[in-house]
Motif scaffolding. Structure first.
Motif, short mmCIF file in Angstrom:
data_model
loop_
_atom_site.label_atom_id
_atom_site.label_comp_id
_atom_site.label_asym_id
_atom_site.label_seq_id
_atom_site.Cartn_x
_atom_site.Cartn_y
_atom_site.Cartn_z
N ASP A 1289 47.06 47.15 44.23
CA ASP A 1289 45.77 46.85 43.61
C ASP A 1289 45.72 45.37 43.20
N LYS A 1290 46.82 44.88 42.66
CA LYS A 1290 46.85 43.46 42.29
C LYS A 1290 46.80 42.56 43.53
N VAL A 1291 47.47 43.01 44.57
CA VAL A 1291 47.44 42.22 45.82
C VAL A 1291 46.03 42.15 46.38
N LEU A 1292 45.31 43.29 46.31
CA LEU A 1292 43.92 43.29 46.77
C LEU A 1292 43.09 42.32 45.95
N ASP A 1293 43.35 42.29 44.63
CA ASP A 1293 42.57 41.39 43.78
C ASP A 1293 42.91 39.92 44.07
N ARG A 1294 44.21 39.65 44.28
CA ARG A 1294 44.61 38.27 44.47
C ARG A 1294 44.24 37.73 45.86
N SER A 1295 44.28 38.63 46.82
CA SER A 1295 44.03 38.18 48.21
C SER A 1295 42.55 38.16 48.58
N PHE A 1296 41.69 38.38 47.58
CA PHE A 1296 40.26 38.43 47.89
C PHE A 1296 39.77 37.07 48.41
N LYS A 1297 40.10 36.03 47.68
CA LYS A 1297 39.59 34.70 48.07
C LYS A 1297 40.22 34.21 49.36
N LYS A 1298 41.46 34.64 49.63
CA LYS A 1298 42.08 34.25 50.89
C LYS A 1298 41.37 34.88 52.08
N MET A 1310 30.32 34.15 44.23
CA MET A 1310 29.29 35.19 44.09
C MET A 1310 29.82 36.54 44.55
N LEU A 1311 30.53 36.51 45.70
CA LEU A 1311 31.10 37.78 46.19
C LEU A 1311 32.17 38.32 45.23
N TYR A 1312 32.91 37.42 44.60
CA TYR A 1312 33.96 37.89 43.68
C TYR A 1312 33.34 38.57 42.46
N LYS A 1313 32.19 38.01 42.02
CA LYS A 1313 31.49 38.70 40.92
C LYS A 1313 31.02 40.08 41.35
N LEU A 1314 30.48 40.14 42.59
CA LEU A 1314 30.08 41.46 43.09
C LEU A 1314 31.30 42.36 43.30
N PHE A 1315 32.41 41.75 43.65
CA PHE A 1315 33.63 42.51 43.86
C PHE A 1315 34.11 43.16 42.56
N ASN A 1365 21.29 44.31 48.76
CA ASN A 1365 22.06 43.66 47.70
C ASN A 1365 22.91 42.51 48.20
N MET A 1366 22.80 42.21 49.47
CA MET A 1366 23.59 41.12 50.05
C MET A 1366 23.01 39.78 49.59
N PRO A 1367 23.89 38.83 49.20
CA PRO A 1367 23.39 37.50 48.78
C PRO A 1367 22.74 36.78 49.97
N GLU A 1368 21.89 35.86 49.61
CA GLU A 1368 21.18 35.13 50.65
C GLU A 1368 22.12 34.16 51.35
N GLY A 1369 21.90 34.08 52.63
CA GLY A 1369 22.67 33.15 53.44
C GLY A 1369 24.04 33.67 53.83
N LEU A 1370 24.31 34.95 53.57
CA LEU A 1370 25.61 35.52 53.89
C LEU A 1370 25.52 36.24 55.22
N ASP A 1371 26.55 36.03 56.00
CA ASP A 1371 26.61 36.70 57.30
C ASP A 1371 26.74 38.20 57.09
N THR A 1381 36.10 46.14 51.81
CA THR A 1381 37.18 45.72 50.91
C THR A 1381 36.94 46.22 49.49
N ARG A 1382 35.70 46.13 49.04
CA ARG A 1382 35.38 46.59 47.69
C ARG A 1382 35.57 48.11 47.57
N ARG A 1383 35.18 48.83 48.58
CA ARG A 1383 35.35 50.30 48.55
C ARG A 1383 36.84 50.66 48.48
N VAL A 1384 37.64 49.91 49.28
CA VAL A 1384 39.09 50.16 49.22
C VAL A 1384 39.62 49.87 47.83
N LYS A 1385 39.13 48.78 47.24
CA LYS A 1385 39.55 48.42 45.89
C LYS A 1385 39.16 49.49 44.87
#
Length: 1670
Positions: A1289-1298, A1310-1315, A1365-1371, A1381-1385
Motif C-alpha cells: 500500500d505504501k509502495v502504491l502511494d509512493r510510486s504514484f508520481k513515478k 491534481m491527480l494525486y488529490k483525486l487519488f 470527473n476527468m480534469p481538463e486537458g488530460l489524456d 490505479t486508484r481502484r487498486v489502491k
C-alpha cells in the motif's frame, strides 16, 4: 436400510405414471414460532415447515424429504430458515425465503437428533445442540457448511440457546439447573469455545459461598488424630468426580432457570421457576437478584409463579406465565415493577418481537398464535387458532371436493375448506370422541365417543353445523364408524365386540336396526355396496392372540332391512346368523388389516409380522363352521410396521399405509404400486387414517402422533384411471341424487325448525310400565328411572324381559303360591322341632330345602375356613422362619452360648462372653500372621547375634565378660518384658502370651497394622475363652452345690416332718437366664389357651385311663397281708428310732375308773404305765433335741457352702469386669489401628487424586503451550502478510508520481488529490420510530453489512471513475490508468483494514492463551505445593503414632491442678531410647572418671619423677665432683690398690666377677624393663583396639544418629521450634567431642611419659662409673 428404502420410494414416485402433490398442510405449532421477516412467521409441523403471512394469512409449505422436522431456526438479516430432520445421523438444511430453495446442507457427527438451533444476528453463524449420546454444542459457518468449533457436554440437557444480539462471540445456554455463557474465540481461521458457568443463588435467594473443593483452605487442624482431608479423599474419589464432589448435607437446592434474554449492554435477564428475576453482569458474570416492588394489591388471585418466556424491551422485559397474562417488568437498578400488559385467553408459552419491534408474537400452550401490533387498532390479531389436541379422525363431506372435517379427542369438530385449508366453522361437542364418519347419502356425519354413544351432526350449512341427534348404543366405547358405499347403513363397532347396524338416513331418525355379535378385538370393518346390488356385504376382521391367527366374519345386510328389521333380529336386537348369512373364516397368520373387494370374491390382507400384502379367494359355495383361507397372491411391500388397507370409492385402487408414513396406491388386480407419497414419518408413528373423495381426486392423510393433516391432490394421473373414478362418481351421484335431495331437504327443514328434532335418545322411556306381579324383586327390576339414560342394548334386553314376564306371569304366580305354602309348612316343622328332646332334635341346616344352596354355602364356608387356615399357616410360617433366623444368628451360630450365673443370697449376676466359632478364613489369616511373626523373631535374633553382638563379644569378652553379660541380660529382659503401661492393656493378667505383638511405637506400615489387628483379635478371643473356662467351672460348681442342697433338703424335710415344724425348705433352682435353652422350649404350662382336642381323641383318652386303672388293680392283687399287718403290728414289722415321736403307750383299761376303786395290781400297773410314759417322754425330748441339732447343722452347712459360692462368684464378677476392661482395651487399640488404616487410605486417595489432577493439568499445560506456539506462529505469518500488504500500500502511494511522471506536474498534483479522495458512503437512514422501538439498534460486525458497505464503496468508485470527473486537458488513456490505479489502491486499503482487524483479534487471542497458560502453571505449582505438604503430613502421620498407655491413679500428680493439655511442640519417645542414652552417659561418665584418675596418677608420677630427676641431678653433680676430684689425683685408687693389695690379681678377678654379676643383674633388669615395656605396649595396643572398636561403634551410631538428626531437622523445620531430641543429640555430640579431646590429651601425655622414661633411662645409664684408663 431406511435410506435405501427412501431412495427406492423416491425413485418409484418420480418414475411412475402418476404422482401426488401437497396442496396444503394443516398443523399447529408444538415448538416455538419464529419470524422470518417483518410479515412472515414459520413453525414445524410433522414433515413440513409452515410459513404464514401475518398480513394475508396465506400459507406456504416446505417439506422435509427425510421425515419429520426436528428443530427450526431463522436468520432475519439473510432471510433463511434452518431445520433438522430426525433420521439416524440427522442433517441440518438451510433454505432461503421466499424462494424456498436450499442454500446448503450441514452434516455433522451427531447420531440421533438435534434439540436446539440458533442463528447469530451478526454474521453467518449457526449454533446447534444435540441430545443423546453426544450432547454436542457446535458453531457452524452455514454459508461455507463447516463446523468452526464444537464441544461435548455429557448429560447436560439444554432448554434454551441464544446468541448475544450485540456480539456473536457470546452464546448463552440454559437448562433447568444451570446457566452457561460460551465465548467463541477466533484466531484467523481457528475458532475455540470457552465456557463460563454462572453460579446461581439458592432457592431462598441467598448467594451460596462456594468453597474450593480441590484445595480447601479452611479445613480444621487436628493435632491428635492426624491430618484433616477433603471430603473427596474421605469418599475415596481419585478421578474427575472428586473435583466437584459434595456430600449430601452440603448440597443446597439452587434456583431453576426457565428462560433468559440478552440486553444491549451484554447483560442477561434470567427468569426462575421460583419466581425470582436475575440479572447477570456481562463483564464479571456476577448474579444479582432483582427485588420486586409491591405497589398494588393482587387482583383476581392470579397464579403468576414463574415466567414461561422472557423478551427484552426498552426499560425492562415482557414476561408471560401460566395464567394467560402478559406482564411488563419495568426494571430500574436492582428493582423491578410488574404491570399488566395484555390478557390472553390461554396460558402463554412463547413471546417474540418482530424484527422491526412493531409487533409482538404471542404463542399459547395450545398452539394458537396472536400478533399484538403496537399503535394500531385492533391491537391483538389471531393469526392461527389451534384445535384442542391432535386430529383423531378425518373425512370428506360428500362429494369431497369442497369441504372436509376433522375430529379431536375432546370432541372439537372442525370443517375446513379444500381450496385453501381455512377453517370454515367448528363445533364443540364436549365429549371424549374416538372416530368420525361422513354420510355419502346426505350432509350428515356421525361421531363416536368413549362412552358408547353416537352423535349425529347436520352439515347442510357448513358455516354453522349442528348436533341433531344422539344414540346411546352401548356402555363400551365406539371404535369403528363406517358407512357403506351408498350410505344406506352406518356400522358402529364397539370394544365389547358388537356391531350395530343403524339406518343412515336422517329422515328415519337414525333408527338402530340391530346388532351382530363378533369377537372383541375388532381390527377393521369393510363393506361392499355395489350400485346394481340389493345387498350390502360386511366383513369384520378380528385377531386371535391365543392361536396367532386372524378371524374373518362376513355377513349380508339386505336393502330392505329397515322394513323387515323385526324379522331379522330377535327381541334383544341380535340379528340372526342364518338370515344375515354369516360365515366364518380363519387365516393362519395374523393380519393387521383386511378389505373385501367389490366382487366379493377376494379378500386383501396386510400381514402384521412381515411386510407382505396377500389376497385370499373366498369359496363360491356356502359352508358351515370355520373355513381356512390360504394366500392366493403375495406381494412384498416397502412398508415397515403394522399397516392398514382401504379401497377407493370405485374399488379399483388399494390404498396402503403403515408406520413408515408412506402412502401407496396400488392397482387392485396386480397389486402393483403406481404412486406413492411420504407425507408422514415413522418418528410420528406413521399415518393414522386416509380418506379419498368420491371422484378420487382429493386425498386426506392424517398423522398418528405428529398432529398434521396433509391434503394431497393428483399432479399427474393417467387418462384411464381418471376416467374410471369420474365415471363412478358421476354414476353414484346420479343414483343417489333423489335420496340425497330428500335427506338434505329433511335436514334443511329440521335446521329451520329445530323444535321438531330434539337431541334425545331414540329409546328414552317416557312413562313407567307397571305389571301386576307380586314379586318385590321383579317390581324393583322393572322400575325405570326417567332421568337416567339407558343404552339401546340394555333397553332391548329390558323389553324382552318384560315380554317374558308378561307371557309367563300366571305360571310364576302359581309357583310362588306353592312356595309360600311349603315355607309355612317348614316353619311349623321347625317350631315343633324346638319342643322335642335333644336326641330327636334336628339341626337347623336340615330344614333347608334348597340342597344346592346349602351345599354352596357349606362349600363357601369351607373355602373361607381353608383360606383362614392357609393365612394363619403362612403367618405362622413367617413367624417360624423369622424365629429360625433369629435362633440361627443368636443361638445356633454361637460356639459358646450366652448365659448368666446368680449368687444364692446377694443380687450379683455374672455373665459369660457369647462367642462364635472362628471361620476358616480367620484361622488361616491368624496362622499366616503367627508364622510370619515367628520367622521375624528368629530372623531378628540371628541378626542381633551375627551383626550387632558378635563383634562386641569377640573383642570385649577377654576383658569385660562379666559387665557385657550383665548388660546383655538387661537388654534381653527389656526386649522380652514390656511393661503393661506401654503394652496398652492388661491381657497378660489372663496368662495370654503377647510376645508376638509388635510394639506400639513400631507400627508404621499398613501390613504391620493389619497383622497387629489380627493378633489383637486373637488376644480378645483368648481372653474371652479364658474367662469362659472359669465361668464354666463356676457353673459346674453351682450345679454341684444345688445337687448337694437337694440331698440335704431331703433330710431337712424329714426332720421338719418329724418335728412338725412349719418352716419352709429353701431349694435354689436355675432360672431362665442361667439356662437360656429353656426359653426355646415352650412348656404346656406356658400356654394360656385351652388346647383343642378332637372328640375321638377325648374318647381315646378316657378308654386309656380306664385301662390303666384296671391294670393297676390287677397288679396289686389281694390285700390280706397288708390288713393283717395293720391290725397286729400297726403296719410295721420293726419300730424305728425316728418313729419314737409318733409312739403312744396305750393307757390301761382301768384308768377310766376312780382312783379309790383301783386294786394294788392296778396301781402297780399304773405306776409301770407312768414310768413307761416318763421314759418315752425323755426319749422323745432327747431325740427331738438331736433332730434340732442336726437340722441346725444341715442349715448351717448349706448356708456356709452357698456363702462360699457367693464369695467365689463375687471374685468371678471382678474377674469378669477385668476381662471386659481388657477386651475394651484391645478393641480400643483395634479401633485406633483401624482409624489409622482408614486415614492412611484417605491420604493415599488424596495423593492419587493430586497426582491424577497434576497429570491432567500437565496435559492441559501441554495443550496450552501448543496453542500458544501455534497462535504465535499464526500471528507471525499473519503479521508478515499484513506487513507485506501494508508495504504494498505504501509502495502504491509512493510510486504514484513515478507512474505519471510523463504528464505535467500540475496535472500530477491534481491527480494525486483525486487519488487521495474517497467516495462518501451514506449511512443507512434509521427511522425515528424504529430507532425508538428497536432496543438493540445497529448490530456490529455483521458480515452482510460489511459486504454491503464494500459494494457501496465500489459503486461510489464507479461514480468517481466517470469520464465527467476527468480534469481538463488530460489524456483519456491516462485517466483510465489513473482510475485503475486508484481502484487498486482502494481495494488494497480495504484489505489492509481487514488484515488490521484480524491482527488485533489474533493478538488478543494470543494474550488470552498466555493468560490461560499462566493460570494453568499456577495451578500446577499449587498442586506441587499441596503434594509436598501432603507428603509431610503423611510422614508426620506415619511417625507420630497414636499409642495406648495405661496410667494408674495418683501416679502423675500436679500442684494446683495445672494440667497442661497442649503438646504441639512435644514428641513421644520410647523409654528404651532414654534408658539407652542414660546407660551410655553413665558408661561414658565412668570412663571419663577413670581417665581423669589415670591422668591424675600420671601427673603425680610426673611430679615424683621430676623430684627424683632433680635428686638424681644433684647426686650426679656430687658424683661428678667426686669423680673430678678422683681424676685430679695424681695416683689413682686403682694404682693404690694394685700397690697396696698383695693379691691384686685375685682382687681383680673378684672385681671382674662382681662386675660380671653386676652386668648380669643390669642385663636382667634391662630385659625385665623391656618386658615391662612390651607388656605396657601390648596393654596400650589392646586399649587402642578397644578404643577403635568403641570409635567404630560410635561412628556407626553417629551415622545413624546423623540420619535421624537430619530427618528430625526436617520435622523440626516443619514444626517450628527445636525438638528435645535435637538438644539431646547436641549434648551427646558435645560429650563425644570432649571425650575425644581428653583421649587426644591422654595420648600426648603417654607420648611425653615415654620420652621422659627414655630420658630417665639414659640418665640412669650415665650414673654407672666410667672406667677411664689412667
Amino acid at each position: 436400510m431406511a435410506q435405501s428404502r427412501e431412495l427406492e420410494e423416491r425413485h418409484l414416485a418420480n418414475t411412475g405414471s402418476a404422482s401426488l402433490s401437497v396442496r396444503w398442510v394443516q398443523g399447529f405449532p408444538k415448538q416455538d414460532v419464529h419470524f422470518v421477516n417483518d410479515s412472515t412467521i414459520c413453525y414445524p409441523s410433522g414433515n413440513f415447515v409452515i410459513f404464514i403471512n401475518i398480513e394475508t394469512k396465506k400459507k406456504t409449505v416446505l417439506q422435509c424429504m427425510n421425515g419429520i422436522v426436528g428443530v427450526v431456526a431463522t436468520n432475519i438479516p439473510y432471510e433463511v430458515v434452518a431445520f433438522s430432520d430426525r433420521k439416524l445421523k440427522p442433517l441440518i438444511y438451510v433454505y432461503s425465503f421466499p424462494e424456498l430453495t436450499r442454500r446448503t446442507k450441514l452434516k455433522g457427527n451427531v447420531l440421533l437428533d438435534y434439540t436446539l438451533l440458533s442463528f447469530s444476528y451478526c454474521g453467518t453463524y449457526l449454533a446447534s445442540y444435540s441430545s443423546l449420546p453426544e450432547f454436542e454444542f457446535a458453531v457452524w459457518n452455514w454459508e461455507s457448511s463447516v463446523i468452526l468449533c464444537k464441544k461435548s457436554q455429557l448429560g447436560v440437557d439444554v432448554s434454551q440457546m441464544t446468541f448475544n444480539p450485540m456480539n456473536w462471540h457470546q452464546l448463552c445456554l440454559s437448562s433447568p439447573s444451570s446457566v452457561t455463557v460460551w465465548t467463541v474465540e477466533r484466531s484467523n481461521e481457528e475458532h475455540y469455545l470457552k465456557a463460563k458457568s454462572i453460579k446461581l443463588p439458592m432457592e431462598d435467594g441467598s448467594i451460596f459461598d462456594e468453597k474450593d473443593l480441590i484445595f480447601p483452605s479452611s479445613l480444621p487442624k487436628d493435632l491428635i488424630y492426624g491430618p484433616v482431608l477433603p471430603m473427596s479423599a474421605i469418599a475415596g474419589l481419585v478421578g474427575k468426580e472428586a473435583e466437584t464432589f459434595r456430600p449430601k448435607d452440603d448440597l443446597y437446592p439452587l434456583l431453576h432457570p426457565t428462560m433468559h434474554c440478552w440486553t444491549p449492554t451484554n447483560d442477561l435477564y434470567v427468569g426462575c421457576e421460583e419466581g425470582h428475576l436475575l440479572v447477570i453482569n456481562g463483564e464479571n458474570w456476577k448474579v444479582t437478584i432483582l427485588n420486586k416492588i409491591e405497589d398494588r394489591l393482587p387482583m383476581d388471585e392470579r397464579n403468576f409463579i414463574s415466567p414461561a418466556t422472557l423478551v427484552y424491551q426498552k426499560g425492562g422485559v415482557l414476561a408471560s406465565g401460566i395464567d394467560g397474562f402478559v406482564y411488563s417488568f419495568i426494571i430500574k437498578d436492582s428493582y423491578y415493577k410488574v404491570e399488566d400488559f395484555l390478557q390472553v385467553e390461554e396460558p402463554v408459552e412463547h413471546l417474540m418481537f418482530s424484527p422491526n419491534y412493531k409487533s409482538l408474537l404471542i404463542q399459547t400452550d395450545k398452539g394458537s398464535v396472536y400478533i399484538y401490533t403496537f399503535g394500531e387498532e385492533p391491537t391483538l390479531n389471531k393469526i392461527l387458532e389451534a384445535c384442542d389436541g391432535k386430529f383423531q379422525s378425518v373425512d370428506f363431506i360428500t362429494p369431497g371436493n369442497k369441504h372436509c372435517m376433522t375430529l379431536t379427542h375432546s370432541g372439537e369438530v372442525c370443517i375446513w375448506s379444500m381450496e385453501d385449508g381455512a377453517c370454515v366453522s367448528r363445533i364443540y361437542l364436549k365429549i371424549s370422541a374416538t372416530v368420525l364418519a361422513c354420510s355419502p347419502s346426505s350432509f350428515s356425519a356421525a361421531v363416536g365417543t368413549v362412552g358408547g354413544s353416537v352423535h349425529y351432526l347436520d352439515l347442510w350449512d357448513t358455516k354453522s353445523p349442528q348436533a341433531i341427534h344422539k344414540a346411546f348404543v352401548s356402555e363400551s366405547s365406539v371404535q369403528h364408524l363406517l358407512y357403506d358405499q351408498r350410505g344406506m347403513y352406518l356400522l358402529v363397532g364397539t370394544s365389547e365386540g358388537y356391531i350395530f347396524v343403524i339406518n343412515a338416513n336422517p329422515s328415519s331418525m337414525f333408527q338402530i336396526l340391530g346388532f351382530v355379535e363378533v369377537d372383541k378385538d375388532i381390527l377393521q370393518i369393510s363393506t361392499v355396496s355395489l350400485l346394481d346390488s340389493d345387498i350390502v356385504k360386511v366383513m369384520v376382521l378380528s385377531s386371535l392372540p391365543q392361536t396367532g391367527r386372524s378371524k374373518l366374519q362376513i355377513f349380508t345386510l339386505p336393502k330392505i332391512l329397515p322394513q323387515v328389521s323385526t324379522s331379522i333380529a330377535d327381541q334383544r336386537g341380535r340379528m340372526i346368523d342364518e338370515i344375515i348369512h354369516k360365515f366364518l373364516y380363519e387365516i393362519e397368520h395374523p393380519l393387521s388389516s383386511a378389505v373385501l373387494d367389490f366382487k366379493s370374491k377376494r379378500v386383501y390382507g396386510f400381514c402384521k409380522e412381515v411386510p407382505y400384502i396377500c389376497s385370499y379367494l373366498l369359496p363360491e359355495q356356502g359352508h358351515s363352521g370355520i373355513c381356512i383361507l390360504k394366500p392366493h397372491q403375495k406381494v412384498q411391500c416397502k412398508h415397515y410396521g403394522p399397516g392398514m388397507l382401504s379401497l377407493s370409492p370405485h374399488g379399483s385402487w388399494l390404498l396402503s399405509r403403515a408406520k413408515c408414513g408412506t402412502l401407496c396406491i396400488r392397482d387392485i388386480n396386480t397389486l402393483e404400486t403406481f404412486v406413492s407419497c411420504r407425507s408422514h414419518s415413522h418418528q410420528g408413528h406413521g399415518i393414522q387414517s386416509v380418506r379419498i373423495s368420491l371422484d378420487g381426486q382429493n386425498i386426506l392423510v392424517n398423522g398418528r402422533e405428529d398432529g398434521t393433516l396433509v391434503y394431497l391432490r393428483w399432479r399427474r394421473l393417467g387418462g384411464i384411471l381418471s376416467t374410471e373414478t369420474l365415471n363412478y362418481c358421476q354414476q353414484l351421484l346420479t343414483i343417489m341424487s333423489n335420496t340425497m335431495a330428500e335427506e338434505n331437504n329433511y335436514l334443511s327443514m329440521a335446521q329451520s325448525d329445530s323444535s321438531s328434532l330434539v337431541s334425545v335418545s331414540e329409546h328414552t322411556i317416557n312413562e313407567n310400565v307397571s305389571l301386576s306381579i307380586d314379586s318385590s324383586q321383579e317390581a324393583l327390576l322393572l322400575q325405570v328411572d326417567n332421568t337416567k339414560e339407558i343404552p339401546w342394548i340394555q333397553q332391548k334386553n329390558q323389553e324382552a324381559l318384560r315380554m317374558e314376564i308378561k307371557l309367563f306371569s300366571n305360571k310364576r304366580r302359581e309357583i310362588k303360591t306353592g312356595m309360600k305354602e311349603l315355607a309355612k309348612t317348614v316353619l311349623n316343622m321347625m317350631e315343633e322341632n324346638e319342643t322335642v328332646d335333644n336326641i330327636a332334635k334336628l339341626e337347623q341346616r336340615e330344614f333347608g330345602l334348597d340342597l344346592e344352596e346349602l351345599e354352596r354355602l357349606h362349600d363357601e364356608s369351607e373355602e373361607e375356613i381353608e383360606k383362614i387356615k392357609k393365612d394363619v399357616e403362612m403367618h405362622n410360617l413367617a413367624k417360624r422362619y423369622l424365629a429360625e433366623l433369629i435362633k440361627e444368628e443368636c443361638w445356633n451360630s454361637m460356639a459358646v452360648k450366652g448365659r448368666a450365673l446368680k449368687c444364692f443370697h446377694i443380687p450379683c449376676v455374672v455373665e459369660n462372653f457369647p462367642m462364635k466359632e472362628r471361620t476358616d478364613e480367620e484361622l488361616k489369616k491368624l496362622k499366616r500372621v503367627l508364622q510370619q511373626k515367628k520367622i521375624e523373631t528368629e530372623c531378628l535374633k540371628l541378626r542381633k547375634e551375627i551383626v550387632e553382638f558378635q563383634p562386641t563379644k569377640t573383642l570385649v569378652k577377654k576383658h569385660h565378660e562379666e559387665d557385657d553379660e550383665e548388660e546383655e541380660d538387661d537388654v534381653a529382659v527389656k526386649d522380652t518384658n514390656l511393661p503393661n503401661y506401654m503394652f496398652g492393656s492388661q491381657s497378660t493378667d489372663f496368662g495370654i502370651h503377647a510376645s508376638l505383638l509388635s510394639s506400639q511405637l513400631e507400627l508404621h506400615s499398613r501390613e504391620e497394622k493389619i497383622n497387629q489387628i489380627i493378633l489383637l483379635k486373637d488376644i480378645i478371643y483368648k481372653v474371652k475363652t479364658a474367662f469362659n473356662n472359669e465361668f464354666d467351672a463356676a457353673y459346674k460348681q453351682k450345679e454341684f452345690e444345688i445337687a448337694r442342697i437337694k440331698e440335704r433338703n431331703v433330710r431337712i424335710q424329714e426332720i421338719i416332718l418329724d418335728l412338725e415344724l412349719q418352716e419352709p425348705v429353701w431349694q435354689p433352682e436355675f432360672d431362665d437366664h442361667e439356662k437360656p435353652e429353656r426359653t426355646l422350649v415352650v412348656e404346656n404350662s406356658e400356654i394360656a389357651a385351652q388346647k383343642y382336642v378332637n372328640p375321638w381323641r377325648k374318647v381315646k383318652a378316657e378308654l386309656t385311663a380306664v385301662h390303666i386303672l384296671e391294670e393297676g388293680l390287677l397288679a396289686r392283687g389281694p390285700d390280706t397281708r397288708r390288713r393283717a399287718l395293720m391290725d397286729m403290728m400297726g403296719g410295721v414289722l420293726e419300730v424305728k428310732k425316728e418313729d419314737i415321736l409318733r409312739m403312744v403307750i396305750p393307757p390301761p383299761a382301768f384308768i377310766a375308773k376312780p382312783d379309790a376303786l383301783w386294786s394294788e395290781e392296778e396301781k402297780k400297773q399304773f405306776r409301770d404305765y407312768e414310768k413307761k410314759v416318763k421314759d418315752l417322754n425323755e426319749e422323745r425330748d432327747k431325740y427331738r433335741k438331736s433332730l434340732e441339732a442336726e437340722l441346725r447343722k444341715l442349715q448351717n452347712s448349706i448356708q456356709e457352702s452357698t456363702q462360699n459360692f457367693d464369695d467365689y462368684l463375687k471374685r468371678l464378677f471382678q474377674r469378669r469386669v477385668k476381662a471386659e476392661i481388657v477386651v475394651n482395651q484391645e478393641e480400643l487399640k483395634i479401633n485406633n489401628l483401624m482409624f489409622s488404616l482408614l486415614l492412611d487410605e484417605e491420604i493415599n486417595s488424596r495423593e492419587t487424586f493430586l497426582n491424577n489432577y497434576l497429570t491432567r493439568k500437565q496435559e492441559e499445560k501441554d495443550q496450552t503451550s501448543e496453542a500458544i506456539k501455534k497462535a504465535r506462529e499464526d500471528l507471525d505469518v499473519y503479521k508478515e502478510q499484513y506487513d507485506n500488504l501494508l508495504a504494498e500500500d505504501k509502495v502504491l502511494d509512493r510510486s504514484f508520481k513515478k507512474e505519471f511522471s510523463e504528464i505535467p506536474t500540475h496535472q500530477v498534483d491534481m491527480l494525486y488529490k483525486l487519488f487521495k479522495r474517497r467516495p462518501r458512503i451514506p449511512k443507512p437512514k434509521v427511522h425515528s420510530d424504529a430507532a425508538s422501538t428497536v432496543p438493540f439498534g445497529e448490530r456490529p460486525e455483521s458480515g452482510k453489512l460489511n459486504k454491503d458497505a464494500f459494494a457501496q464503496l465500489m459503486k461510489g468508485m464507479d461514480d468517481m471513475d466517470n469520464i465527467n470527473n476527468m480534469p481538463e486537458g488530460l489524456d483519456p488513456s491516462v485517466w483510465e490508468h489513473f482510475c485503475m490505479t486508484r481502484r487498486v489502491k482502494v481495494e488494497n486499503e480495504q484489505k489492509v483494514k481487514q488484515k488490521a482487524a484480524g491482527l488485533v483479534e489474533m493478538v488478543a487471542f494470543l494474550r488470552r492463551r498466555v493468560e490461560e497458560d499462566d493460570k494453568v502453571q499456577q495451578e500446577i505449582e499449587k498442586v506441587f505445593q499441596e503434594l509436598i505438604l501432603l507428603q509431610e503430613e503423611k510422614v508426620k502421620f506415619q511417625l507420630n503414632l497414636t499409642i495406648q498407655i495405661l496410667l494408674k491413679q495418683g501416679q502423675v500428680e500436679l500442684e494446683n491442678f495445672q494440667l497442661f493439655l497442649e503438646y504441639s511442640d512435644a514428641i513421644l519417645i520410647n523409654k528404651h531410647i532414654i534408658e539407652d542414652l542414660n546407660s551410655v552417659i553413665r558408661s561414658q561418665g565412668h570412663k571419663k572418671v577413670t581417665s581423669m584418675m589415670e591422668s591424675k596418677d600420671i601427673h603425680k608420677g610426673i611430679f615424683q619423677i621430676e623430684w627424683e630427676h632433680k635428686k638424681m641431678e644433684m647426686e650426679m653433680e656430687d658424683l661428678n665432683q667426686k669423680a673430678w676430684d678422683i681424676q685430679m689425683l695424681f695416683f689413682s685408687r686403682e694404682r693404690q690398690k694394685y700397690l697396696s693389695e698383695p693379691n691384686y690379681e685375685t682382687l681383680i678377678a673378684v672385681q671382674i666377677g662382681i662386675m660380671e654379676e653386676t652386668i648380669a643383674v643390669l642385663d636382667k633388669t634391662h630385659k625385665k624393663n623391656v618386658e615391662n615395656c612390651k607388656n605396657l605396649l601390648k596393654k596400650l595396643v589392646k586399649f587402642g583396639n578397644q578404643k577403635d572398636v568403641a570409635n567404630y561403634t560410635l561412628s556407626c551410631n553417629l551415622r545413624e544418629e546423623l540420619v535421624a538428626v537430619s530427618e528430625r531437622k526436617d520435622i523440626c523445620h516443619a514444626l517450628g521450634p527445636k525438638l528435645t531430641c535435637e538438644k539431646i543429640a547436641k549434648k551427646r555430640y558435645e560429650n563425644m567431642m570432649q571425650q575425644q579431646k581428653l583421649t587426644n590429651i591422654s595420648k600426648e601425655q603417654a607420648e611425653q611419659i615415654l620420652i621422659l622414661q627414655a630420658e630417665v633411662e639414659r640418665l640412669r645409664m650415665k650414673t654407672f662409673p666410667a672406667l677411664v684408663p689412667m
